[in-house]
Write an enzyme that holds these catalytic residues in place. Structure first.
Site, short mmCIF file in Angstrom:
data_model
loop_
_atom_site.label_atom_id
_atom_site.label_comp_id
_atom_site.label_asym_id
_atom_site.label_seq_id
_atom_site.Cartn_x
_atom_site.Cartn_y
_atom_site.Cartn_z
N ASN A 98 -51.40 -54.64 86.35
CA ASN A 98 -50.28 -55.16 86.17
C ASN A 98 -48.43 -54.98 85.08
O ASN A 98 -48.67 -55.24 83.77
CB ASN A 98 -49.68 -56.81 86.42
CG ASN A 98 -48.19 -57.39 86.42
OD1 ASN A 98 -47.49 -56.75 86.62
ND2 ASN A 98 -48.58 -58.07 87.31
N ASP A 133 -54.04 -65.25 82.40
CA ASP A 133 -54.23 -65.13 83.50
C ASP A 133 -53.17 -66.62 84.00
O ASP A 133 -52.72 -67.48 83.28
CB ASP A 133 -55.22 -66.13 84.16
CG ASP A 133 -55.47 -66.19 85.61
OD1 ASP A 133 -55.40 -65.29 86.29
OD2 ASP A 133 -56.35 -66.76 86.30
N THR A 134 -52.40 -66.59 85.04
CA THR A 134 -50.98 -67.52 84.64
C THR A 134 -51.29 -68.15 86.49
O THR A 134 -51.98 -67.87 87.72
CB THR A 134 -49.89 -66.27 84.93
OG1 THR A 134 -49.72 -65.79 83.94
CG2 THR A 134 -48.08 -67.43 84.94
N ASP A 193 -40.66 -64.62 90.42
CA ASP A 193 -39.26 -64.85 89.55
C ASP A 193 -38.18 -65.28 90.05
O ASP A 193 -37.38 -66.56 89.65
CB ASP A 193 -39.69 -63.61 88.72
CG ASP A 193 -40.29 -63.02 87.52
OD1 ASP A 193 -40.70 -64.88 86.88
OD2 ASP A 193 -40.38 -62.71 86.60
#
Ligand code: IMP
Length: 194
Positions: free
Chosen positions: A9, A67-68, A150
């Protein structure tokens, strides 16, 4: 000094590189790491660890993975660890946001938080760092910057969503920014440069 970030990413890589100024942060695609990393855990911690472990096993080099997850109060902390594929295996950000907005359309409580877990591997030893950013889900998408959720995440004490902020502004208050700041601090205290 070089450190591998176990991710493809580019948005995450740019955010992280701006904080790890004394390191060259190398993403997986720069390493010619063709296969997608396994991510089969049921917690963010487990997934971060699993990704870092796979890169360490292949490279034996210092590396870290994150990791989110986005945890929404009114949805019992969903989508959480399943945030990437909330609307399906295609992992599409627009689809994910649309589904989340739909599922919250009749909810008054729009409180949510981003949580990032980082797993760092140095010489085969693993260290964990966490960052949390509290906020709420907006009624509509606002802003063009950033990635993922976002445009619909408004951090507490902010009038702008993450997608309306510069990279540096977001990094100062975001889940990942907080977790990476802990990582930087740890590397400094370990007498690594950071
Ligand atoms: P993962 O950590 O790459 O598995 O991300 C899980 C999901 O959360 C993906 O849909 C990402 O696009 C999204 N996500 C991760 N970090 C952020 C962020 O900082 N802002 C918005 N969405 C994010």
């Amino acid at each position: 000094m070089k450190i591998i970030f176990a991710s493809q990413n580019h948005n995450k890589l740019n955010e992280i590189q701006s904080q790890l100024a004394n390191y060259t942060v190398v993403g997986l695609d720069q390493l010619l790491f063709p296969e997608e990393l396994q991510e089969t855990g049921t917690t963010l911690d487990a997934n971060a660890r699993q990704k870092a472990q796979q890169v360490w096993d292949k490279t034996q080099e210092s590396c870290f993975a994150d990791d989110t997850g986005l945890e929404v109060d009114a949805l019992n902390d969903a989508p959480g660890v399943y945030s990437a594929r909330y609307a399906g295996a295609q992992k599409n950000a627009e689809d994910n946001m649309n589904l989340l907005l739909l599922n919250l359309s009749n909810k008054i409580n729009r409180k949510a938080r981003f949580r990032t877990c980082i797993s760092l591997c140095l010489d085969g030893v693993f260290y964990e760092f966490e960052g949390i950013c509290e906020g709420e889900i907006t009624l509509q998408k606002l802003g063009e910057k950033g990635f993922g959720y976002d445009p619909i995440f408004l951090p507490n004490d902010s009038k702008r969503t993450f997608a309306e902020m510069s990279l540096d502004e977001k990094a100062r208050i975001s889940h990942r920014g907080i977790a990476v700041a802990k990582l930087v601090n740890f590397l400094k205290n370990k007498s690594f440069v950071a």
